[in-house]
Write a protein that holds these residues in place. Structure first.
Motif, PDB file in Angstrom:
ATOM      1  N   THR A   1       0.822  -1.206   0.000  1.00 28.25           N
ATOM      2  CA  THR A   1       0.000   0.000   0.000  1.00 28.25           C
ATOM      3  C   THR A   1       0.854   1.253   0.000  1.00 28.25           C
ATOM      4  O   THR A   1       2.032   1.230   0.388  1.00 28.25           O
ATOM      5  CB  THR A   1      -0.926   0.073   1.233  1.00 28.25           C
ATOM      6  N   PHE A   2       0.250   2.330  -0.430  1.00 33.20           N
ATOM      7  CA  PHE A   2       0.805   3.664  -0.297  1.00 33.20           C
ATOM      8  C   PHE A   2      -0.186   4.453   0.531  1.00 33.20           C
ATOM      9  O   PHE A   2      -1.357   4.567   0.149  1.00 33.20           O
ATOM     10  CB  PHE A   2       0.988   4.331  -1.665  1.00 33.20           C
ATOM     11  N   LYS A   3       0.266   4.975   1.656  1.00 31.34           N
ATOM     12  CA  LYS A   3      -0.588   5.805   2.499  1.00 31.34           C
ATOM     13  C   LYS A   3      -0.203   7.266   2.278  1.00 31.34           C
ATOM     14  O   LYS A   3       0.884   7.695   2.661  1.00 31.34           O
ATOM     15  CB  LYS A   3      -0.445   5.445   3.974  1.00 31.34           C
TER      16      LYS A   3
ATOM     17  N   THR B   1       2.644  20.997 -11.215  1.00 34.01           N
ATOM     18  CA  THR B   1       3.367  19.954 -10.490  1.00 34.01           C
ATOM     19  C   THR B   1       2.657  19.709  -9.168  1.00 34.01           C
ATOM     20  O   THR B   1       2.420  20.637  -8.400  1.00 34.01           O
ATOM     21  CB  THR B   1       4.831  20.353 -10.237  1.00 34.01           C
ATOM     22  N   VAL B   2       2.320  18.454  -8.916  1.00 33.15           N
ATOM     23  CA  VAL B   2       1.656  18.054  -7.682  1.00 33.15           C
ATOM     24  C   VAL B   2       2.564  17.030  -7.004  1.00 33.15           C
ATOM     25  O   VAL B   2       3.125  16.153  -7.667  1.00 33.15           O
ATOM     26  CB  VAL B   2       0.262  17.456  -7.966  1.00 33.15           C
ATOM     27  N   VAL B   3       2.722  17.158  -5.688  1.00 33.85           N
ATOM     28  CA  VAL B   3       3.606  16.275  -4.943  1.00 33.85           C
ATOM     29  C   VAL B   3       2.810  15.513  -3.886  1.00 33.85           C
ATOM     30  O   VAL B   3       2.090  16.129  -3.087  1.00 33.85           O
ATOM     31  CB  VAL B   3       4.746  17.083  -4.273  1.00 33.85           C
ATOM     32  N   GLY B   4       2.941  14.204  -3.911  1.00 33.48           N
ATOM     33  CA  GLY B   4       2.326  13.341  -2.902  1.00 33.48           C
ATOM     34  C   GLY B   4       3.403  12.810  -1.971  1.00 33.48           C
ATOM     35  O   GLY B   4       4.432  12.307  -2.435  1.00 33.48           O
ATOM     36  N   ILE B   5       3.168  12.926  -0.671  1.00 34.07           N
ATOM     37  CA  ILE B   5       4.135  12.477   0.333  1.00 34.07           C
ATOM     38  C   ILE B   5       3.450  11.436   1.205  1.00 34.07           C
ATOM     39  O   ILE B   5       2.326  11.653   1.667  1.00 34.07           O
ATOM     40  CB  ILE B   5       4.617  13.659   1.200  1.00 34.07           C
ATOM     41  N   GLY B   6       4.128  10.329   1.435  1.00 34.79           N
ATOM     42  CA  GLY B   6       3.516   9.290   2.246  1.00 34.79           C
ATOM     43  C   GLY B   6       4.457   8.157   2.570  1.00 34.79           C
ATOM     44  O   GLY B   6       5.678   8.336   2.607  1.00 34.79           O
ATOM     45  N   THR B   7       3.864   6.974   2.763  1.00 37.13           N
ATOM     46  CA  THR B   7       4.618   5.796   3.186  1.00 37.13           C
ATOM     47  C   THR B   7       4.151   4.570   2.415  1.00 37.13           C
ATOM     48  O   THR B   7       2.950   4.337   2.289  1.00 37.13           O
ATOM     49  CB  THR B   7       4.421   5.556   4.699  1.00 37.13           C
ATOM     50  N   TYR B   8       5.117   3.803   1.909  1.00 39.93           N
ATOM     51  CA  TYR B   8       4.842   2.489   1.350  1.00 39.93           C
ATOM     52  C   TYR B   8       4.924   1.472   2.477  1.00 39.93           C
ATOM     53  O   TYR B   8       5.748   1.595   3.383  1.00 39.93           O
ATOM     54  CB  TYR B   8       5.907   2.073   0.331  1.00 39.93           C
ATOM     55  N   SER B   9       4.106   0.420   2.375  1.00 44.68           N
ATOM     56  CA  SER B   9       4.245  -0.704   3.291  1.00 44.68           C
ATOM     57  C   SER B   9       3.770  -1.964   2.586  1.00 44.68           C
ATOM     58  O   SER B   9       3.043  -1.905   1.603  1.00 44.68           O
ATOM     59  CB  SER B   9       3.460  -0.476   4.584  1.00 44.68           C
ATOM     60  N   GLY B  10       4.224  -3.084   3.095  1.00 43.64           N
ATOM     61  CA  GLY B  10       3.827  -4.367   2.543  1.00 43.64           C
ATOM     62  C   GLY B  10       4.759  -5.452   3.024  1.00 43.64           C
ATOM     63  O   GLY B  10       5.768  -5.179   3.675  1.00 43.64           O
ATOM     64  N   THR B  11       4.427  -6.690   2.683  1.00 39.75           N
ATOM     65  CA  THR B  11       5.242  -7.842   3.048  1.00 39.75           C
ATOM     66  C   THR B  11       5.653  -8.561   1.768  1.00 39.75           C
ATOM     67  O   THR B  11       4.799  -8.919   0.944  1.00 39.75           O
ATOM     68  CB  THR B  11       4.458  -8.803   3.964  1.00 39.75           C
ATOM     69  N   TYR B  12       6.962  -8.760   1.611  1.00 44.52           N
ATOM     70  CA  TYR B  12       7.463  -9.432   0.422  1.00 44.52           C
ATOM     71  C   TYR B  12       7.156 -10.919   0.524  1.00 44.52           C
ATOM     72  O   TYR B  12       7.520 -11.583   1.496  1.00 44.52           O
ATOM     73  CB  TYR B  12       8.971  -9.180   0.271  1.00 44.52           C
ATOM     74  N   ARG B  13       6.459 -11.447  -0.444  1.00 44.25           N
ATOM     75  CA  ARG B  13       5.968 -12.830  -0.394  1.00 44.25           C
ATOM     76  C   ARG B  13       7.089 -13.866  -0.255  1.00 44.25           C
ATOM     77  O   ARG B  13       6.956 -14.821   0.506  1.00 44.25           O
ATOM     78  CB  ARG B  13       5.140 -13.148  -1.639  1.00 44.25           C
ATOM     79  N   LYS B  14       8.187 -13.692  -0.992  1.00 45.66           N
ATOM     80  CA  LYS B  14       9.242 -14.713  -0.999  1.00 45.66           C
ATOM     81  C   LYS B  14       9.985 -14.818   0.322  1.00 45.66           C
ATOM     82  O   LYS B  14      10.517 -15.871   0.650  1.00 45.66           O
ATOM     83  CB  LYS B  14      10.225 -14.447  -2.133  1.00 45.66           C
TER      84      LYS B  14
END
Length: 129
Positions: free
Chosen positions: A67-69, A79-92
């Motif tokens: 996800t991106f929050k 120009t538009v800037v989005g600031i946030g956080t990626y998260s997730g679990t790598y399957r392998k």
């Protein structure tokens, strides 16, 4: 807020809703989408099909709960800037990650000309090892 800001706000709302059509609405056949060097799908993809295949499909296949929050959206006109956080679990590996990210969008009349991602690729790579 301006049209370009509202366009990107709608893109992120589509992302939150897992609505690919809404996410891709402002993308044109000439849109250049750049994922940062060191990121799992690094490179520049041009046009909707290449972006979906090279970025969104790969992330969906390789990560659980990716996800991106969005935390802040900055209206700079064309120009538009989005600031946030990626998260997730790598399957392998089963390892989770959380990494800060900035998205820079260049638009004209509500259509994306260019997108560029800036993130801490080391944190992402650590989850993949």
């Amino acid at each position: 807020m301006g049209k370009n800001y509202e366009t990107i706000k709608a893109h992120y709302a589509g992302s939150d809703a897992h609505d690919m059509a809404a996410m891709m609405a402002p993308i044109t056949p000439a849109t250049a989408w750049t994922e940062m060097a060191g990121f799992p799908c690094a490179g520049t993809y041009v046009g909707g099909p290449a972006i979906i295949e090279g970025v969104f499909k790969r992330l969906g296949e390789d990560w659980d709960g990716y996800t991106f929050k969005l935390e802040r959206l900055v209206d700079g006109g064309d120009t538009v800037v989005g600031i946030g956080t990626y998260s997730g679990t790598y399957r392998k590996t089963g390892k989770a990650m959380s990494a800060r990210v900035v998205h820079v969008w260049d638009l004209k009349d509500g259509k994306v000309l260019r997108f560029e991602q800036f993130t801490d690729t080391k944190l992402v790579a650590e989850a993949m090892r």
